[in-house]
Structures are given as C-alpha cells and as structure tokens.
Design a protein around this motif. Sequence first.
Motif, mmCIF file in Angstrom:
data_model
loop_
_atom_site.group_PDB
_atom_site.id
_atom_site.type_symbol
_atom_site.label_atom_id
_atom_site.label_comp_id
_atom_site.label_asym_id
_atom_site.label_seq_id
_atom_site.Cartn_x
_atom_site.Cartn_y
_atom_site.Cartn_z
ATOM 1 N N LEU A 121 0.816 -1.217 0.000
ATOM 2 C CA LEU A 121 0.000 0.000 0.000
ATOM 3 C C LEU A 121 0.850 1.268 0.000
ATOM 4 O O LEU A 121 0.378 2.333 -0.361
ATOM 5 C CB LEU A 121 -0.927 0.009 1.220
ATOM 6 N N LEU A 122 2.098 1.149 0.430
ATOM 7 C CA LEU A 122 2.965 2.321 0.501
ATOM 8 C C LEU A 122 3.654 2.631 -0.821
ATOM 9 O O LEU A 122 3.962 3.786 -1.103
ATOM 10 C CB LEU A 122 4.025 2.124 1.592
ATOM 11 N N LEU A 123 3.923 1.602 -1.618
ATOM 12 C CA LEU A 123 4.636 1.800 -2.882
ATOM 13 C C LEU A 123 3.681 2.217 -3.993
ATOM 14 O O LEU A 123 2.555 1.721 -4.068
ATOM 15 C CB LEU A 123 5.343 0.515 -3.302
ATOM 16 N N SER A 124 4.164 3.079 -4.864
ATOM 17 C CA SER A 124 3.390 3.405 -6.058
ATOM 18 C C SER A 124 3.507 2.217 -7.018
ATOM 19 O O SER A 124 4.335 1.318 -6.815
ATOM 20 C CB SER A 124 3.934 4.672 -6.717
ATOM 21 N N GLU A 125 2.723 2.234 -8.078
ATOM 22 C CA GLU A 125 2.796 1.133 -9.052
ATOM 23 C C GLU A 125 4.175 1.063 -9.691
ATOM 24 O O GLU A 125 4.703 -0.016 -9.926
ATOM 25 C CB GLU A 125 1.713 1.302 -10.123
ATOM 26 N N GLU A 126 4.765 2.230 -9.954
ATOM 27 C CA GLU A 126 6.089 2.263 -10.582
ATOM 28 C C GLU A 126 7.148 1.688 -9.646
ATOM 29 O O GLU A 126 7.985 0.880 -10.054
ATOM 30 C CB GLU A 126 6.445 3.698 -10.960
ATOM 31 N N GLU A 127 7.105 2.084 -8.369
ATOM 32 C CA GLU A 127 8.072 1.570 -7.398
ATOM 33 C C GLU A 127 7.902 0.064 -7.204
ATOM 34 O O GLU A 127 8.889 -0.673 -7.122
ATOM 35 C CB GLU A 127 7.909 2.285 -6.051
ATOM 36 N N ALA A 128 6.666 -0.392 -7.156
ATOM 37 C CA ALA A 128 6.411 -1.822 -6.992
ATOM 38 C C ALA A 128 6.925 -2.607 -8.197
ATOM 39 O O ALA A 128 7.511 -3.684 -8.036
ATOM 40 C CB ALA A 128 4.916 -2.076 -6.799
ATOM 41 N N SER A 129 6.734 -2.066 -9.396
ATOM 42 C CA SER A 129 7.223 -2.768 -10.594
ATOM 43 C C SER A 129 8.742 -2.858 -10.592
ATOM 44 O O SER A 129 9.302 -3.873 -11.004
ATOM 45 C CB SER A 129 6.705 -2.095 -11.863
ATOM 46 N N ILE A 130 9.421 -1.829 -10.092
ATOM 47 C CA ILE A 130 10.894 -1.866 -10.020
ATOM 48 C C ILE A 130 11.350 -2.947 -9.045
ATOM 49 O O ILE A 130 12.279 -3.710 -9.330
ATOM 50 C CB ILE A 130 11.450 -0.483 -9.623
ATOM 51 N N VAL A 131 10.688 -3.047 -7.891
ATOM 52 C CA VAL A 131 11.047 -4.077 -6.906
ATOM 53 C C VAL A 131 10.831 -5.469 -7.494
ATOM 54 O O VAL A 131 11.701 -6.349 -7.380
ATOM 55 C CB VAL A 131 10.218 -3.897 -5.607
ATOM 56 N N ILE A 132 9.706 -5.674 -8.153
ATOM 57 C CA ILE A 132 9.399 -6.991 -8.736
ATOM 58 C C ILE A 132 10.396 -7.333 -9.836
ATOM 59 O O ILE A 132 10.909 -8.455 -9.903
ATOM 60 C CB ILE A 132 7.948 -7.017 -9.267
ATOM 61 N N GLN A 133 10.695 -6.366 -10.697
ATOM 62 C CA GLN A 133 11.627 -6.617 -11.794
ATOM 63 C C GLN A 133 13.031 -6.926 -11.283
ATOM 64 O O GLN A 133 13.693 -7.830 -11.797
ATOM 65 C CB GLN A 133 11.660 -5.415 -12.735
ATOM 66 N N SER A 134 13.479 -6.205 -10.253
ATOM 67 C CA SER A 134 14.826 -6.466 -9.739
ATOM 68 C C SER A 134 14.883 -7.841 -9.077
ATOM 69 O O SER A 134 15.888 -8.550 -9.198
ATOM 70 C CB SER A 134 15.260 -5.377 -8.764
ATOM 71 N N PHE A 135 13.820 -8.221 -8.374
ATOM 72 C CA PHE A 135 13.789 -9.561 -7.783
ATOM 73 C C PHE A 135 13.845 -10.617 -8.882
ATOM 74 O O PHE A 135 14.585 -11.605 -8.784
ATOM 75 C CB PHE A 135 12.520 -9.750 -6.950
ATOM 76 N N TRP A 136 13.075 -10.418 -9.952
ATOM 77 C CA TRP A 136 13.036 -11.396 -11.041
ATOM 78 C C TRP A 136 14.394 -11.504 -11.733
ATOM 79 O O TRP A 136 14.869 -12.605 -12.020
ATOM 80 C CB TRP A 136 11.945 -11.025 -12.041
ATOM 81 N N ARG A 137 15.048 -10.359 -11.972
ATOM 82 C CA ARG A 137 16.373 -10.409 -12.608
ATOM 83 C C ARG A 137 17.372 -11.149 -11.721
ATOM 84 O O ARG A 137 18.173 -11.941 -12.206
ATOM 85 C CB ARG A 137 16.867 -8.985 -12.900
ATOM 86 N N GLY A 138 17.324 -10.891 -10.413
ATOM 87 C CA GLY A 138 18.211 -11.588 -9.482
ATOM 88 C C GLY A 138 17.951 -13.081 -9.486
ATOM 89 O O GLY A 138 18.895 -13.894 -9.462
ATOM 90 N N TYR A 139 16.684 -13.468 -9.525
ATOM 91 C CA TYR A 139 16.326 -14.878 -9.558
ATOM 92 C C TYR A 139 16.871 -15.539 -10.830
ATOM 93 O O TYR A 139 17.454 -16.627 -10.778
ATOM 94 C CB TYR A 139 14.808 -15.038 -9.484
ATOM 95 N N ARG A 140 16.698 -14.872 -11.968
ATOM 96 C CA ARG A 140 17.169 -15.434 -13.238
ATOM 97 C C ARG A 140 18.693 -15.584 -13.241
ATOM 98 O O ARG A 140 19.230 -16.560 -13.754
ATOM 99 C CB ARG A 140 16.735 -14.550 -14.419
ATOM 100 N N VAL A 141 19.405 -14.613 -12.653
ATOM 101 C CA VAL A 141 20.871 -14.690 -12.592
ATOM 102 C C VAL A 141 21.274 -15.856 -11.692
ATOM 103 O O VAL A 141 22.191 -16.617 -12.027
ATOM 104 C CB VAL A 141 21.483 -13.362 -12.086
ATOM 105 N N ARG A 142 20.617 -16.012 -10.547
ATOM 106 C CA ARG A 142 20.973 -17.103 -9.626
ATOM 107 C C ARG A 142 20.687 -18.479 -10.227
ATOM 108 O O ARG A 142 21.277 -19.475 -9.813
ATOM 109 C CB ARG A 142 20.227 -16.944 -8.301
ATOM 110 N N CYS A 143 19.812 -18.553 -11.214
ATOM 111 C CA CYS A 143 19.518 -19.839 -11.868
ATOM 112 C C CYS A 143 20.572 -20.213 -12.915
ATOM 113 O O CYS A 143 20.626 -21.368 -13.344
ATOM 114 C CB CYS A 143 18.140 -19.785 -12.541
ATOM 115 N N ASP A 144 21.391 -19.280 -13.302
ATOM 116 C CA ASP A 144 22.433 -19.529 -14.308
ATOM 117 C C ASP A 144 23.390 -20.603 -13.779
ATOM 118 O O ASP A 144 23.787 -20.599 -12.612
ATOM 119 C CB ASP A 144 23.186 -18.225 -14.576
ATOM 120 N N SER A 145 23.809 -21.548 -14.643
ATOM 121 C CA SER A 145 24.639 -22.683 -14.214
ATOM 122 C C SER A 145 26.005 -22.226 -13.687
ATOM 123 O O SER A 145 26.511 -22.778 -12.700
ATOM 124 C CB SER A 145 24.817 -23.679 -15.360
#
Length: 177
Positions: A121-145
């Motif tokens: 509720l505190l984050l704007s839609e833009e801020e929330a999308s940045i948090v989600i995208q950074s988490f997803w990028r980190g997850y994808r990098v950690r999956c790299d062999s």
Amino acid sequence: LQPVPMEELFSAPAVQYLLPVLGEVPPGEPPDPKKCSPREYLEFYIFPVLLPGLAALLHEAEKENCFEGKRTKFIASDFLTEWLYNKNPKRKDESFTELFSIPFVKDWLKDHPRPPIPLSLLLSEEEASIVIQSFWRGYRVRCDSEIQELRQWQKKLREERHITEVVKKFWTKQEAK
C-alpha cells in the motif's frame, strides 16, 4: 427517537440536501443543548460541524483514488479525526496539528499500537514494478549454471575453512582491544 417515514425523507426539495458551511447553523435561536430534542441537537450542534467534515473526507478519498480499488492506505477515520480536531472552534487560533500529535490519539496509540501499513500500500505502481523486476532479474541470474557452480564452490570453501569460526575469533579479538 421516533422512526421517520421514508416518504418524508425523499419528498423534500433538493435544496434542503445542500451541505452546510462549517459552523453554519439553521436559522433561529439555538436551543438549550441540555433540554432540546435529539433532532434539534443534531441540526444545531452536530451536523454544522460533521457534514462539512464528511464532504472534506469524500474529496480527500477521491484525491487518494480510494474509489478505484479495493485496498488503499487512506484511513477515513484518521482523516476525519484530524479534520474535526483542527476545525474545532475552541482551537481557532492554534496551528494545524498532525493526527499522531493530537494528545488523545497519542494516549490511545500507547495502549493500542497499530500494525505497520503493508509495503504493497505504501509503494506506487512504478516503485512496486521496479522491486518486482529487480527480484526477477536476481532470480534469473541465480539460476544460471555458472552462478550455481560459483555458489556451490563458496559454500564448500566456507565449510572446509570454518569461516564462521574464523569470523567469530576475529571479532572476539577486535572487542578485546
């Protein structure tokens, strides 16, 4: 209180339903608050203050986009409490007071602390999308062999060299100095 017939409520002209200005009382002499009927008390003492507060509440809720979604950080009772406290005629010459600086609110919150407002509720839609995208990028990098191989090597190194114990000894020496 006597029940009011429904036709009496809806038969009045629309002019009667205009919200009063703050402090504006119906024409005529104000009745004695101790001896008047409940209806007179409401019309002379409660509605001239409460109805403009409710109108301000609706305007603020619209500004906060409360009517667009199910959840919002806007708390109507907080807004109305702050508004009524600051518009009190007895506080006419005093400066604006934030909700959490109002004495009775402070006392109440000491005994009844609030849970924190959820981050969603505190984050704007833009801020929330940045948090989600950074988490997803980190997850994808950690999956790299190659990254997985590096993490396994670091884990093995920590276990073989007893890194946690070395760190504890280091800090014990630092604290002794």
